[in-house]
Motif scaffolding. Structure first.
Motif, PDB file in Angstrom:
ATOM      1  N   GLY A 166       3.954   6.878 -11.079  1.00  0.00           N
ATOM      2  CA  GLY A 166       3.680   7.377  -9.724  1.00  0.00           C
ATOM      3  C   GLY A 166       4.611   8.508  -9.314  1.00  0.00           C
ATOM      4  O   GLY A 166       5.138   9.251 -10.143  1.00  0.00           O
ATOM      5  N   THR A 195      13.357  -6.187  -0.901  1.00  0.00           N
ATOM      6  CA  THR A 195      13.905  -5.084  -1.701  1.00  0.00           C
ATOM      7  C   THR A 195      14.298  -5.561  -3.091  1.00  0.00           C
ATOM      8  O   THR A 195      14.823  -6.667  -3.248  1.00  0.00           O
ATOM      9  N   CYS A 247       0.780   5.970   0.587  1.00  0.00           N
ATOM     10  CA  CYS A 247      -0.635   6.323   0.599  1.00  0.00           C
ATOM     11  C   CYS A 247      -1.392   5.619   1.723  1.00  0.00           C
ATOM     12  O   CYS A 247      -2.061   6.257   2.527  1.00  0.00           O
ATOM     13  N   LYS A 281      -6.414  11.203   6.321  1.00  0.00           N
ATOM     14  CA  LYS A 281      -7.853  11.439   6.221  1.00  0.00           C
ATOM     15  C   LYS A 281      -8.595  10.880   7.438  1.00  0.00           C
ATOM     16  O   LYS A 281      -9.609  11.437   7.869  1.00  0.00           O
ATOM     17  N   THR A 309       8.555   3.187  -7.151  1.00  0.00           N
ATOM     18  CA  THR A 309       9.163   3.235  -5.817  1.00  0.00           C
ATOM     19  C   THR A 309       8.810   4.489  -5.027  1.00  0.00           C
ATOM     20  O   THR A 309       9.285   4.661  -3.900  1.00  0.00           O
ATOM     21  N   GLY A 348       0.816  -1.227   0.000  1.00  0.00           N
ATOM     22  CA  GLY A 348       0.000   0.000   0.000  1.00  0.00           C
ATOM     23  C   GLY A 348       0.844   1.269   0.000  1.00  0.00           C
ATOM     24  O   GLY A 348       0.321   2.361  -0.206  1.00  0.00           O
ATOM     25  N   GLY A 349       2.164   1.132   0.254  1.00  0.00           N
ATOM     26  CA  GLY A 349       3.076   2.269   0.110  1.00  0.00           C
ATOM     27  C   GLY A 349       2.781   3.418   1.064  1.00  0.00           C
ATOM     28  O   GLY A 349       2.163   3.235   2.127  1.00  0.00           O
ATOM     29  N   SER A 382       8.010   8.122  -3.243  1.00  0.00           N
ATOM     30  CA  SER A 382       8.706   9.330  -2.790  1.00  0.00           C
ATOM     31  C   SER A 382       8.873   9.295  -1.280  1.00  0.00           C
ATOM     32  O   SER A 382       8.235   8.493  -0.594  1.00  0.00           O
ATOM     33  N   HIS A 417      -3.851   9.077  -7.182  1.00  0.00           N
ATOM     34  CA  HIS A 417      -4.694   8.705  -8.336  1.00  0.00           C
ATOM     35  C   HIS A 417      -3.968   8.889  -9.652  1.00  0.00           C
ATOM     36  O   HIS A 417      -4.242   8.180 -10.616  1.00  0.00           O
TER      37      HIS A 417
HETATM   38  P1  FAD Z   1       4.450   5.090  -2.721  1.00  0.00           P
HETATM   39  O1  FAD Z   1       3.082   5.104  -2.187  1.00  0.00           O
HETATM   40  O2  FAD Z   1       5.480   5.929  -2.049  1.00  0.00           O
HETATM   41  O3  FAD Z   1       4.899   3.562  -2.738  1.00  0.00           O
HETATM   42  C1  FAD Z   1       6.172   3.160  -3.115  1.00  0.00           C
HETATM   43  C2  FAD Z   1       6.449   1.810  -2.519  1.00  0.00           C
HETATM   44  O4  FAD Z   1       7.639   1.286  -3.090  1.00  0.00           O
HETATM   45  C3  FAD Z   1       6.688   1.857  -1.007  1.00  0.00           C
HETATM   46  O5  FAD Z   1       5.925   0.877  -0.371  1.00  0.00           O
HETATM   47  C4  FAD Z   1       8.180   1.564  -0.877  1.00  0.00           C
HETATM   48  O6  FAD Z   1       8.506   0.900   0.326  1.00  0.00           O
HETATM   49  C5  FAD Z   1       8.409   0.664  -2.088  1.00  0.00           C
HETATM   50  N1  FAD Z   1       9.801   0.617  -2.542  1.00  0.00           N
HETATM   51  C6  FAD Z   1      10.638   1.666  -2.772  1.00  0.00           C
HETATM   52  N2  FAD Z   1      11.825   1.219  -3.231  1.00  0.00           N
HETATM   53  C7  FAD Z   1      11.740  -0.132  -3.287  1.00  0.00           C
HETATM   54  C8  FAD Z   1      12.642  -1.160  -3.681  1.00  0.00           C
HETATM   55  N3  FAD Z   1      13.852  -0.884  -4.146  1.00  0.00           N
HETATM   56  N4  FAD Z   1      12.234  -2.441  -3.571  1.00  0.00           N
HETATM   57  C9  FAD Z   1      10.984  -2.734  -3.124  1.00  0.00           C
HETATM   58  N5  FAD Z   1      10.090  -1.801  -2.750  1.00  0.00           N
HETATM   59  C10 FAD Z   1      10.455  -0.519  -2.837  1.00  0.00           C
HETATM   60  N6  FAD Z   1      -2.115  11.752  -2.415  1.00  0.00           N
HETATM   61  C11 FAD Z   1      -3.387  11.855  -2.808  1.00  0.00           C
HETATM   62  O7  FAD Z   1      -3.678  11.616  -3.985  1.00  0.00           O
HETATM   63  N7  FAD Z   1      -4.380  12.199  -1.931  1.00  0.00           N
HETATM   64  C12 FAD Z   1      -4.118  12.484  -0.636  1.00  0.00           C
HETATM   65  O8  FAD Z   1      -5.027  12.791   0.123  1.00  0.00           O
HETATM   66  C13 FAD Z   1      -2.778  12.384  -0.188  1.00  0.00           C
HETATM   67  N8  FAD Z   1      -2.473  12.623   1.102  1.00  0.00           N
HETATM   68  C14 FAD Z   1      -1.188  12.471   1.515  1.00  0.00           C
HETATM   69  C15 FAD Z   1      -0.900  12.712   2.848  1.00  0.00           C
HETATM   70  C16 FAD Z   1       0.395  12.554   3.315  1.00  0.00           C
HETATM   71  C17 FAD Z   1       0.689  12.809   4.770  1.00  0.00           C
HETATM   72  C18 FAD Z   1       1.414  12.121   2.423  1.00  0.00           C
HETATM   73  C19 FAD Z   1       2.816  11.910   2.918  1.00  0.00           C
HETATM   74  C20 FAD Z   1       1.130  11.878   1.094  1.00  0.00           C
HETATM   75  C21 FAD Z   1      -0.170  12.065   0.616  1.00  0.00           C
HETATM   76  N9  FAD Z   1      -0.504  11.852  -0.709  1.00  0.00           N
HETATM   77  C22 FAD Z   1      -1.787  11.996  -1.130  1.00  0.00           C
HETATM   78  C23 FAD Z   1       0.507  11.462  -1.715  1.00  0.00           C
HETATM   79  C24 FAD Z   1       0.429   9.963  -1.974  1.00  0.00           C
HETATM   80  O9  FAD Z   1       0.653   9.272  -0.777  1.00  0.00           O
HETATM   81  C25 FAD Z   1       1.437   9.579  -3.027  1.00  0.00           C
HETATM   82  O10 FAD Z   1       1.209  10.355  -4.193  1.00  0.00           O
HETATM   83  C26 FAD Z   1       1.320   8.108  -3.399  1.00  0.00           C
HETATM   84  O11 FAD Z   1       1.498   7.284  -2.268  1.00  0.00           O
HETATM   85  C27 FAD Z   1       2.352   7.742  -4.470  1.00  0.00           C
HETATM   86  O12 FAD Z   1       2.189   6.426  -4.816  1.00  0.00           O
HETATM   87  P2  FAD Z   1       3.371   5.537  -5.406  1.00  0.00           P
HETATM   88  O13 FAD Z   1       2.788   4.197  -5.581  1.00  0.00           O
HETATM   89  O14 FAD Z   1       3.991   6.236  -6.535  1.00  0.00           O
HETATM   90  O15 FAD Z   1       4.490   5.510  -4.252  1.00  0.00           O
END
Ligand code: FAD
Ligand code: AMP
Length: 481
Positions: A318, A121, A49, A58, A151, A46-47, A153, A328
């Motif tokens: 992402g 990892t 988010c 939320k 991966t 779930g990263g 931010s 989204h």
């Molecule tokens: P991430 O969710 O960061 O997931 C990346 C995943 O990759 C992580 O689990 C990490 O551990 C894994 N990973 C990284 N490197 C490796 C590796 N080498 N090997 C294996 N795994 C790895 N966005 C919204 O749209 N609405 C909101 O209301 C909102 N609220 C937010 C509130 C807060 C407090 C924060 C911090 C962020 C918020 N965001 C919101 C932003 C949102 O969380 C991000 O845009 C979203 O999570 C990005 O998704 P992603 O899948 O790109 O990356």
């Protein structure tokens, strides 16, 4: 021999798990690798988010809003309350249980869709070979036809305010305060700073937000930003613009923060400080030197419009690539990439990515702001509808704010919709759908909206573009028709 997959997704956040599930639905043999460990040290998909971002913030915004409502506005609607109080540990525990349910849910979804979920990892080597190291395990080699990097931010840290265990925290720490800090400093008046500042203000903290820029919320339409500033001030959020934090010092469980303003250097002392100055793409340890994937000058993985990197068969989606850091946006990129691998013609429409700030009132927008249109010289008409004129808003005691529709003067095509009101995060979808279909203000105006609903304000704002709103005076700039 290396284990073979059609698709390996690195990262199980919203971008990655959407890509993995859709790939499996399309019949591809898919693995999704994620290294997240939760507070209990257990793997959790779930990263950001689900674990420390959208969902937990939320949960706390909702709980703290209900508290303020009960305390301050239940009396308006004839509900008598006595002795309303908060239990911060219970609020945090409930937030944690929502997170646990959802992260467990993602693991279950991966499984039920036939995705091989791998906890550990990953590192991308040349030729789409992936080195996978399970938590506490040895590296093993995987091979894929297609690799998707997701991966995400991490929070930006600033040298003037290094994080500490409890007193100076990032957004993750701010989701886990066990008591309400008496005086809380928030560095950065961006979306995350405003949301988390709101949570702790509502629960009783004195909140001071220190923002380097002179302009409040420059990414939002400035009419909306001005309205928001008024509401936040009334709520007691002390937002200081033109305030650049220069250094900090922790002494006797307090944080002294020094900052620069136009009229000189000043300081404030806080019981806790949240550093919310933005997020940066995360690629640590991800790319072998010969992986073929390049980064841009800001550290994002370099991709084209279709999210393809410079390495054949390797994509990135992402937060780790250009564009707004929103869950989204990453989800849709994930879907696009795998559907294109399956020879479909899916595209992401970057012109209709909605943004939402979950304060009260909520702020939401899609498309261009009025200041953007002014500076590009595009000609437009504007319609604004105040929530104070909405029957449903009155019935629900949520009359703050307005909806604003901006349409091209010539073609009437909707160029942007901006709103500040209760449930704006839900209402904005009406505008996104209209814009996705290339709709005009007239199209929205000719669409039937259920009565009484808050979304009627979107309808009326669209009608107001041509001076046809029924429940308001149509005072905004318009052409007669
Ligand atoms: P991430 O969710 O960061 O997931 C990346 C995943 O990759 C992580 O689990 C990490 O551990 C894994 N990973 C990284 N490197 C490796 C590796 N080498 N090997 C294996 N795994 C790895 N966005 C919204 O749209 N609405 C909101 O209301 C909102 N609220 C937010 C509130 C807060 C407090 C924060 C911090 C962020 C918020 N965001 C919101 C932003 C949102 O969380 C991000 O845009 C979203 O999570 C990005 O998704 P992603 O899948 O790109 O990356
Ligand atoms: P966002 O990138 O939307 O999360 O917003 C982060 C905000 O933090 C931006 O508006 C920045 O101007 C602000 N910011 C960054 N560094 C500092 C600093 N040293 N002092 C005060 N504000 C800052």
């Amino acid at each position: 021999m290396a284990k073979q997959f059609d698709v390996i997704v690195i990262g199980g956040g919203p971008a990655g798990y959407h890509a993995a599930i859709r790939a499996a639905q399309l019949g591809m043999n898919t693995a999704c690798i994620d290294k997240w460990l939760n507070k209990e040290g257990k793997p959790a998909f779930g990263g950001t988010c689900l674990n420390v971002g959208c969902i937990p913030s939320k949960a706390l915004l909702e709980a703290s809003h209900k508290f303020v409502e009960a305390k301050e506005s239940f009396a308006d609607i004839g509900i008598v309350t006595n002795g309303i109080d908060i239990d911060v540990p219970a609020m945090i525990a409930r937030k944690d249980s929502v997170v646990k349910n959802l992260t467990g849910g993602v693991a279950a979804l991966l499984k039920s869709n036939g995705v091989t979920a791998m906890e550990g990892t990953a590192r991308l080597l040349a030729g789409r070979e992936v080195q996978f190291t399970a938590h506490g395990g040895e590296p093993e080699s995987l091979q894929a036809e297609h690799v998707i990097l997701a991966t995400g931010s991490v929070s930006v840290e600033i040298p003037p305010c290094p994080l500490t265990e409890e007193l100076i925290v990032d957004s993750t720490g701010a989701l886990d305060f066990t008591a309400v800090p008496k005086r809380l400093g928030v560095i950065g008046a961006g979306i995350i700073g405003l949301e988390l500042g709101s949570v702790w203000r509502r629960l009783g903290a004195e909140v001071v937000v220190l923002e380097a820029l002179e302009e409040f919320l420059p990414v939002a339409d400035q009419q909306v930003a001005k309205e928001a500033q008024k509401h936040f001030k009334r709520q007691g959020l002390d937002i200081r613009l033109g305030t650049r934090v220069m250094s900090s010092e922790v002494k006797r469980k307090k944080v002294k923060v020094d900052f620069k303003q136009d009229d000189g250097d000043k300081s404030e002392t806080f019981d806790a400080v949240i550093v919310a100055v933005g997020r940066r793409p995360y690629t640590e340890g991800l790319l072998a030197a010969d992986s073929g994937v390049n980064l841009d000058e800001r550290g994002f993985i370099y991709v084209n419009d279709l999210c393809a990197t410079d390495a054949p068969g390797v994509y990135a989606i992402g937060d780790v690539v250009r564009g707004p850091m929103l869950a989204h946006k990453g989800m849709e990129e994930g879907i696009m990439v795998v559907e294109r691998i399956a020879d479909q013609k899916t595209l992401v429409n970057y012109d209709t990515v909605p943004s939402v700030i979950y304060t009260y009132p909520e702020i939401a927008w899609v498309g261009k702001t009025e200041q953007e249109l002014k500076s590009s010289g595009e000609k437009y008409n504007v319609g604004v509808f105040p929530m104070a004129a909405s029957g449903r808003a009155m019935a629900s005691n949520v009359t703050e704010g307005f909806v604003k529709v901006i349409a091209d003067e010539e073609t009437d095509r909707i160029l942007g919709v901006h709103m500040i009101c209760a449930h704006a995060g839900e209402l904005i979808s009406d505008a996104v759908i209209a814009m996705e279909f290339g709709g005009s203000a007239e199209d929205l105006g000719l669409t039937m909206f259920a009565h009484p609903t808050l979304s009627e304000a979107v309808h009326e704002a669209a009608l107001s573009v041509h001076g046809h709103a029924i429940h308001t005076a149509n005072r905004r700039r318009r052409k007669k028709s």
